[in-house]
Design a protein around this motif. Structure first.
Motif, short mmCIF file in Angstrom:
data_model
loop_
_atom_site.label_atom_id
_atom_site.label_comp_id
_atom_site.label_asym_id
_atom_site.label_seq_id
_atom_site.Cartn_x
_atom_site.Cartn_y
_atom_site.Cartn_z
N SER A 14 33.59 38.37 33.45
CA SER A 14 32.55 37.89 34.36
C SER A 14 32.42 38.85 35.54
CB SER A 14 32.89 36.48 34.86
OG SER A 14 34.09 36.49 35.62
N GLY A 15 31.43 38.61 36.36
CA GLY A 15 31.21 39.47 37.52
C GLY A 15 32.03 39.03 38.73
N LYS A 16 32.49 40.00 39.50
CA LYS A 16 33.22 39.71 40.73
C LYS A 16 32.23 39.26 41.81
CE LYS A 16 35.87 42.00 44.42
NZ LYS A 16 34.91 41.52 45.46
N GLY A 17 32.62 38.31 42.63
CA GLY A 17 31.79 37.90 43.75
C GLY A 17 31.73 39.00 44.80
N GLY A 18 30.57 39.17 45.41
CA GLY A 18 30.43 40.19 46.45
C GLY A 18 31.20 39.81 47.71
N ASP A 19 31.71 40.78 48.41
CA ASP A 19 32.47 40.53 49.64
C ASP A 19 31.53 40.13 50.77
OD1 ASP A 19 34.77 41.28 48.32
OD2 ASP A 19 34.69 43.35 49.03
#
Length: 469
Positions: A14-19
């Motif tokens: 899955s995609g990492k959440g943006g900081d």
């Protein structure tokens, strides 16, 4: 025509959440604007959907990695980062998704399961605009986005059919299917002529129709890997009833009763449930025997199996004799068994099973730098929430290390007073201070305000661990 593939192994992520972003208002005539760092975007999901136009897993034949997009970092002026795009995996109906190492079922794309989110993308981190308070007006930290989740999975296609055809090669299964349904399987006198499962729909006047699946002929030892038949046994696992087609005329020199026992043994060896399914024996190729010999062999088969509850039907797939009686009996039996489709239950929930790994940490010793290294998503998340410049924030940090047994693991590695502990870009000298821990525990029941602590840089967020656990 695409190659028939009914099993594949792939890697998904899955995609990492943006900081979250750290920034402050900078406008003309505004001497010191407040924090305006925006939130990070959500990471993309890994989604599986049923495509009724597919009947093979050939798109995944060579494995590969399938990744959703990461969320973008938040921006200035309270701008939220763009969410990452989902990745959509299209599969034929009947595909069972398993976790690769344990072989546990994650999802069965059958029945009402038309769309399943396998891995959810990470949530975007909060920007520093969320952490401004009356006592902390210029927070210089933001929350990191949640990490991505990854998994290796196995895709297995198990076709959707009511009835499965079983039997040795060349007993007439393909001819049977072509005569009773709309299927057009290849028919020839060669072992393993049927190299893909063939599905046919049987329509009956004044009776309920059904779907029949023909798989390649089995040979003894198939369940252990001999021949090709074992590769396709999964396709009759869903069937509610098995028609066991047998060469009653012994055209290849085998005894039909021995054949039936041999095939049943292969079914049970592959999957015990297959051996327990309702069976009907189709004694085929009787057109090749005299009437007297045909009656004798059918009677012999009936005497052996009908006392065990297995109905025997004499027939000839060439002339069509006996087919009508068999098909109507199958239809009535299926009606009595009910229409509930066979859908495998979930055994592995990625959201639950991966929670412990994605929130974990590691404690190691780096002999080159002579430092103890603590890493992992849980540590990164904690550092994103905690203001270590605040005295009370650092007390919370110390208590976090204690509660999560990180201090115990450091001591297990023989750490000494004054040794260096590195956590991402931060380095600390190690001191085990029981008074600091005690103070933190007492503070957890205290109202957070400037009067209690006399610390202008401390606010409630310094000690809030609600989103870390």
């Amino acid at each position: 025509m695409p190659q028939f593939v009914d099993q594949a192994r792939i890697f998904i992520k899955s995609g990492k959440g943006g900081d979250g972003h750290v920034s402050f208002r900078r406008e003309k005539f505004v001497a010191s604007g407040g924090p305006n760092g925006g939130d990070g975007g959500k990471g993309g999901d890994v989604v599986v959907v049923v495509d009724n136009g597919l009947n093979t897993l050939s798109d995944y034949h060579f494995g590969g990695k399938y990744k959703a997009e990461n969320g973008d970092e938040g921006g200035q002026n309270r701008c939220t980062g763009k969410s990452g795009a989902d990745i959509i995996l299209k599969v034929p109906e009947g595909t069972v998704i398993k976790e690769a190492s344990s072989k546990k079922i994650i999802a069965d794309m059958s029945g009402d399961n038309k769309r399943v989110v396998l891995l959810k993308g990470g949530r975007g981190g909060n920007g520093n605009m969320h952490y401004a308070t009356s006592t902390m007006q210029a927070p210089k930290y933001a929350q990191p986005g949640q990490p991505a989740k990854e998994l290796e999975i196995i895709l297995e296609l198990k076709v959707i059919a009511d009835v499965g055809l079983a039997g040795f090669p060349n007993v007439g299964k393909s001819t049977f299917l072509s005569k009773v349904s709309n299927a057009k399987p290849k028919i020839a006198n060669y072992h393993f002529t049927t190299l893909t499962p063939s599905l046919g729909v049987v329509d009956l006047p004044d009776a309920k129709g059904f779907v029949v699946a023909d798989i390649p002929g089995l040979i003894e030892g198939a369940a252990s890997g001999a021949g090709l038949g074992h590769e396709f046994l999964r396709h009759i696992e869903r069937t509610r009833l098995i028609i066991h087609v047998v060469d009653a005329a012994s055209t290849e020199g085998r005894d039909p009763i021995d054949d039936i026992y041999a095939i049943n043994k292969e079914l049970s060896n592959y999957n015990a449930d297959l051996g327990q399914k309702t069976q009907i024996i189709a004694a085929n190729k009787l057109d090749m025997l005299s009437e007297e010999d045909a009656n004798n062999i059918v009677e012999k088969i009936r005497k052996e199996f009908e006392p065990k509850g297995v109905k025997v039907f004499p027939l000839s797939t060439i002339t069509g004799k006996g087919l009508k009686e068999l098909l109507y009996y199958v239809s009535r039996t299926l009606v009595e068994m009910g229409d509930k489709p066979m859908v495998y239950e979930q055994e592995f929930d990625p959201e639950v099973e991966l929670a412990t790994t994605t929130e974990s940490f590691t404690v190691t010793y780096d002999s080159k730098s002579h430092e103890y290294v603590v890493e992992g998503p849980k540590i990164e998340k904690m550092l994103g929430y905690t203001n270590l410049d605040s005295e009370k924030g650092f007390i919370f940090f110390q208590k976090f290390l204690e509660d999560n047994k990180i201090l115990d693991e450091l001591e297990a590695l023989n750490i000494q007073e004054g040794d260096t502990v590195r956590m991402y870009g931060l380095a600390f000298d190690y001191f085990r201070n029981a008074d600091t821990i005690k103070q933190a525990e007492e503070s957890s029941n205290t109202d957070f305000n400037e009067e209690n602590f006399g610390d202008e840089d401390f606010d409630k967020e310094d000690f809030d661990n609600s989103e870390i656990d």
